[in-house]
Design an enzyme around this catalytic site. Sequence first.
Site, PDB file in Angstrom:
ATOM      1  N   TYR A  51     -16.451  18.419 -24.346  1.00  0.00           N
ATOM      2  CA  TYR A  51     -15.365  17.609 -23.765  1.00  0.00           C
ATOM      3  C   TYR A  51     -14.377  17.127 -24.831  1.00  0.00           C
ATOM      4  O   TYR A  51     -13.739  16.099 -24.648  1.00  0.00           O
ATOM      5  CB  TYR A  51     -15.958  16.419 -23.001  1.00  0.00           C
ATOM      6  CG  TYR A  51     -16.472  16.788 -21.618  1.00  0.00           C
ATOM      7  CD1 TYR A  51     -15.636  17.403 -20.672  1.00  0.00           C
ATOM      8  CD2 TYR A  51     -17.782  16.504 -21.241  1.00  0.00           C
ATOM      9  CE1 TYR A  51     -16.099  17.726 -19.411  1.00  0.00           C
ATOM     10  CE2 TYR A  51     -18.253  16.827 -19.974  1.00  0.00           C
ATOM     11  CZ  TYR A  51     -17.399  17.441 -19.053  1.00  0.00           C
ATOM     12  OH  TYR A  51     -17.863  17.755 -17.795  1.00  0.00           O
ATOM     13  N   GLU A 128     -16.109  27.684 -23.999  1.00  0.00           N
ATOM     14  CA  GLU A 128     -17.309  27.030 -23.470  1.00  0.00           C
ATOM     15  C   GLU A 128     -18.504  27.981 -23.427  1.00  0.00           C
ATOM     16  O   GLU A 128     -19.622  27.596 -23.747  1.00  0.00           O
ATOM     17  CB  GLU A 128     -17.003  26.452 -22.076  1.00  0.00           C
ATOM     18  CG  GLU A 128     -16.017  25.292 -22.158  1.00  0.00           C
ATOM     19  CD  GLU A 128     -15.460  24.836 -20.808  1.00  0.00           C
ATOM     20  OE1 GLU A 128     -15.889  25.367 -19.760  1.00  0.00           O
ATOM     21  OE2 GLU A 128     -14.584  23.948 -20.812  1.00  0.00           O
TER      22      GLU A 128
HETATM   23  P1  DAT Z   1     -12.666  18.660 -14.372  1.00  0.00           P
HETATM   24  O1  DAT Z   1     -14.136  18.379 -14.472  1.00  0.00           O
HETATM   25  O2  DAT Z   1     -12.221  18.753 -12.939  1.00  0.00           O
HETATM   26  O3  DAT Z   1     -12.236  19.849 -15.195  1.00  0.00           O
HETATM   27  P2  DAT Z   1     -11.446  16.983 -16.409  1.00  0.00           P
HETATM   28  O4  DAT Z   1     -11.660  18.115 -17.360  1.00  0.00           O
HETATM   29  O5  DAT Z   1     -10.071  16.417 -16.315  1.00  0.00           O
HETATM   30  O6  DAT Z   1     -11.909  17.379 -14.928  1.00  0.00           O
HETATM   31  O7  DAT Z   1     -12.416  15.789 -16.775  1.00  0.00           O
HETATM   32  C1  DAT Z   1     -13.751  16.054 -17.135  1.00  0.00           C
HETATM   33  C2  DAT Z   1     -14.661  15.092 -16.405  1.00  0.00           C
HETATM   34  O8  DAT Z   1     -14.383  13.769 -16.827  1.00  0.00           O
HETATM   35  C3  DAT Z   1     -14.462  15.070 -14.885  1.00  0.00           C
HETATM   36  O9  DAT Z   1     -15.243  16.031 -14.216  1.00  0.00           O
HETATM   37  C4  DAT Z   1     -14.866  13.677 -14.531  1.00  0.00           C
HETATM   38  C5  DAT Z   1     -14.465  12.854 -15.736  1.00  0.00           C
HETATM   39  N1  DAT Z   1     -13.149  12.220 -15.571  1.00  0.00           N
HETATM   40  C6  DAT Z   1     -11.948  12.840 -15.595  1.00  0.00           C
HETATM   41  N2  DAT Z   1     -10.941  11.979 -15.428  1.00  0.00           N
HETATM   42  C7  DAT Z   1     -11.529  10.771 -15.293  1.00  0.00           C
HETATM   43  C8  DAT Z   1     -11.046   9.456 -15.090  1.00  0.00           C
HETATM   44  N3  DAT Z   1      -9.728   9.209 -14.995  1.00  0.00           N
HETATM   45  N4  DAT Z   1     -11.947   8.438 -14.995  1.00  0.00           N
HETATM   46  C9  DAT Z   1     -13.272   8.674 -15.103  1.00  0.00           C
HETATM   47  N5  DAT Z   1     -13.809   9.903 -15.292  1.00  0.00           N
HETATM   48  C10 DAT Z   1     -12.948  10.927 -15.390  1.00  0.00           C
END
Ligand code: DAT
Length: 151
Positions: A51, A128
Amino acid sequence: IAARRTFIAVKPDGVQRRRVGEIVQRFEKKGFKLVGFKLMQASKELLREHYWEHRNRPFYNKLVSYMSSGPVVAMVWQGLDVVKTGRKMMGQTNPTNSLPGTFRGDFCVIMGKNVIHGSDSVESAQREISLWFKESELCEREGCSAKWIYE
Ligand code: DAT
Ligand code: MG
């Protein structure tokens, strides 16, 4: 062929809530091919790297803790446009915005426990996959049903 692969993970809540079978089943039914699969306790180090793009976001530490709160099922799926289709099958990041029929639309309620991860682009998929799997753990093979799925 690398462009036809994506990294999918059933997150700890998905494993605890016994959604592994149905998630695998939907990818199989669609016509994608399983080339990597393992149940593992991911280290915080691996998850921080996974991440990395979110390292400066306020939810980063909580996200890494959640992802290390139990075993995950890490998978590699292969097929035409599997990255894009995998994202569609998942639904939106926030389950509230995810349609019924998607994993997040059907299986969960909040963003902080959203059951499944899927790579968001061909480039992230490649990054990944190599982060989570050794090349020797991926089983490339001729699928016997390919001629019934592709032209
Ligand atoms: P995704 O999992 O749909 O690719 P992402 O890469 O933007 O989403 O974020 C990774 C993870 O982090 C996501 O599955 C849930 C968490 N997350 C994302 N945005 C968030 C937020 N604004 N508040 C809390 N958790 C969040
Ligand atoms: Mg993402």
